[in-house]
Design an enzyme around this catalytic site. Structure first.
Site, PDB file in Angstrom:
ATOM      1  N   HIS A   1      -8.837 -42.020 -45.001  1.00  0.00           N
ATOM      2  CA  HIS A   1      -8.000 -40.856 -45.329  1.00  0.00           C
ATOM      3  C   HIS A   1      -8.662 -39.615 -44.714  1.00  0.00           C
ATOM      4  O   HIS A   1      -9.888 -39.519 -44.652  1.00  0.00           O
ATOM      5  CB  HIS A   1      -7.895 -40.724 -46.857  1.00  0.00           C
ATOM      6  CG  HIS A   1      -6.883 -39.701 -47.272  1.00  0.00           C
ATOM      7  ND1 HIS A   1      -7.141 -38.351 -47.207  1.00  0.00           N
ATOM      8  CD2 HIS A   1      -5.617 -39.825 -47.744  1.00  0.00           C
ATOM      9  CE1 HIS A   1      -6.059 -37.688 -47.624  1.00  0.00           C
ATOM     10  NE2 HIS A   1      -5.126 -38.564 -47.944  1.00  0.00           N
TER      11      HIS A   1
ATOM     12  N   GLU B   1      -0.626 -39.820 -41.269  1.00  0.00           N
ATOM     13  CA  GLU B   1      -0.677 -38.641 -42.127  1.00  0.00           C
ATOM     14  C   GLU B   1      -1.214 -37.466 -41.317  1.00  0.00           C
ATOM     15  O   GLU B   1      -2.431 -37.239 -41.271  1.00  0.00           O
ATOM     16  CB  GLU B   1      -1.626 -38.874 -43.304  1.00  0.00           C
ATOM     17  CG  GLU B   1      -1.218 -39.965 -44.246  1.00  0.00           C
ATOM     18  CD  GLU B   1      -1.776 -39.688 -45.643  1.00  0.00           C
ATOM     19  OE1 GLU B   1      -0.972 -39.543 -46.567  1.00  0.00           O
ATOM     20  OE2 GLU B   1      -3.003 -39.594 -45.782  1.00  0.00           O
TER      21      GLU B   1
HETATM   22  P1  PGA Z   1       0.421 -34.919 -50.306  1.00  0.00           P
HETATM   23  O1  PGA Z   1      -0.852 -35.829 -49.969  1.00  0.00           O
HETATM   24  O2  PGA Z   1       1.575 -35.824 -50.581  1.00  0.00           O
HETATM   25  O3  PGA Z   1      -0.009 -34.125 -51.516  1.00  0.00           O
HETATM   26  O4  PGA Z   1       0.665 -34.055 -49.110  1.00  0.00           O
HETATM   27  C1  PGA Z   1      -0.728 -37.012 -49.209  1.00  0.00           C
HETATM   28  C2  PGA Z   1      -2.069 -37.650 -49.016  1.00  0.00           C
HETATM   29  O5  PGA Z   1      -3.079 -36.945 -48.888  1.00  0.00           O
HETATM   30  O6  PGA Z   1      -2.177 -38.892 -48.969  1.00  0.00           O
END
Ligand code: PGA
Length: 236
Positions: free
Chosen positions: A90, A158
């Protein structure tokens, strides 16, 4: 709803709140579509108490075997707690804890060795999106952090500029990333059963458009997954 809904609770909620949350979700069969990633100390208890929900670790050690590694936990330890998924790489781990692509690949490999599906996170920061180098950036993350074995994995795209900001990529930007990931996997033949999920500011207003996109198999949700009333609507 056939898409994966992955709830990343990060460092939020007490054990009691987590139990209450999962209790409210019971009584339905989620057919492995709901994956909750709570703080690590709750994993074994929740996985054994709520068998209709799948649980996911937010991290795993880069060290494979048991041994004198204070504070670490391996894939085998997670597996012994009935955990079948782990988030790997992540952007918060990459940026706050200095995890390199190489470390991430080792962690993903440790997951696979233990029979856990890694959810490998990739995504570019805002300056890289803006200067147009995002394709090379994403490709380098894929080449260096995806294990070189033809096994089922989940890739979570992401973009860092999207996490917690309320900004989400346009449909064409998402389609373009799906193509980059798809052609990497086809060419390198590393994964013969890959699923791509999107994460970053997913909420009740945008989830339908995202999961309806071809080649997007689900979503990874941070802050919007912390409210039971919101998550339950996303599941329907
Ligand atoms: P968010 O976070 O939905 O609050 O933008 C997503 C993540 O960090 O996996």
């Amino acid at each position: 709803m056939n898409h994966l809904i992955i709830a990343n609770w990060k460092m939020h909620l007490t054990l009691e709140e987590s139990i209450r949350f999962c209790t409210s979700l019971t009584g339905k069969n989620y057919n492995n579509h709901l994956i909750i990633s709570p703080p690590a100390p709750y994993l074994a208890y929740l996985a054994n108490s709520f068998p209709s929900i799948s649980f996911c670790a937010q991290n795993i050690s880069h060290i494979e075997n048991t041994g004198p590694y204070t504070g670490e936990y391996s894939g085998f330890i997670l597996k012994s707690c009935n955990i079948n998924y782990a988030l790997i790489g992540h952007s918060e781990r990459r940026n706050l804890f200095g995890e390199s692509n190489e470390v991430i690949r080792q962690k993903a490999q440790n997951c696979l060795n233990a029979g856990i599906s890694p959810i490998i996170c990739i995504g570019e920061p805002l300056n890289v999106r803006e200067n147009g180098n995002y394709k090379d950036f994403i490709l380098k993350q894929l080449v260096e952090s995806v294990p070189h074995t033809p096994v089922p994995i989940i890739i979570a795209y992401e973009p860092i500029w999207s996490i917690g900001t309320g900004l989400i990529p346009s449909e064409s930007q998402l389609i373009e990333v799906c193509e980059i990931v798809g052609s990497f996997l086809r060419e390198s033949q590393v994964a013969n059963n890959m699923r791509l999920v999107y994460g970053g500011s997913v909420n009740l207003d945008n989830i339908k458009n995202i999961v309806n996109l071809k080649n997007i198999s689900g979503v990874l949700i941070g802050s919007a997954s912390l409210k039971y009333e919101v998550l339950i609507q996303m599941l329907t």
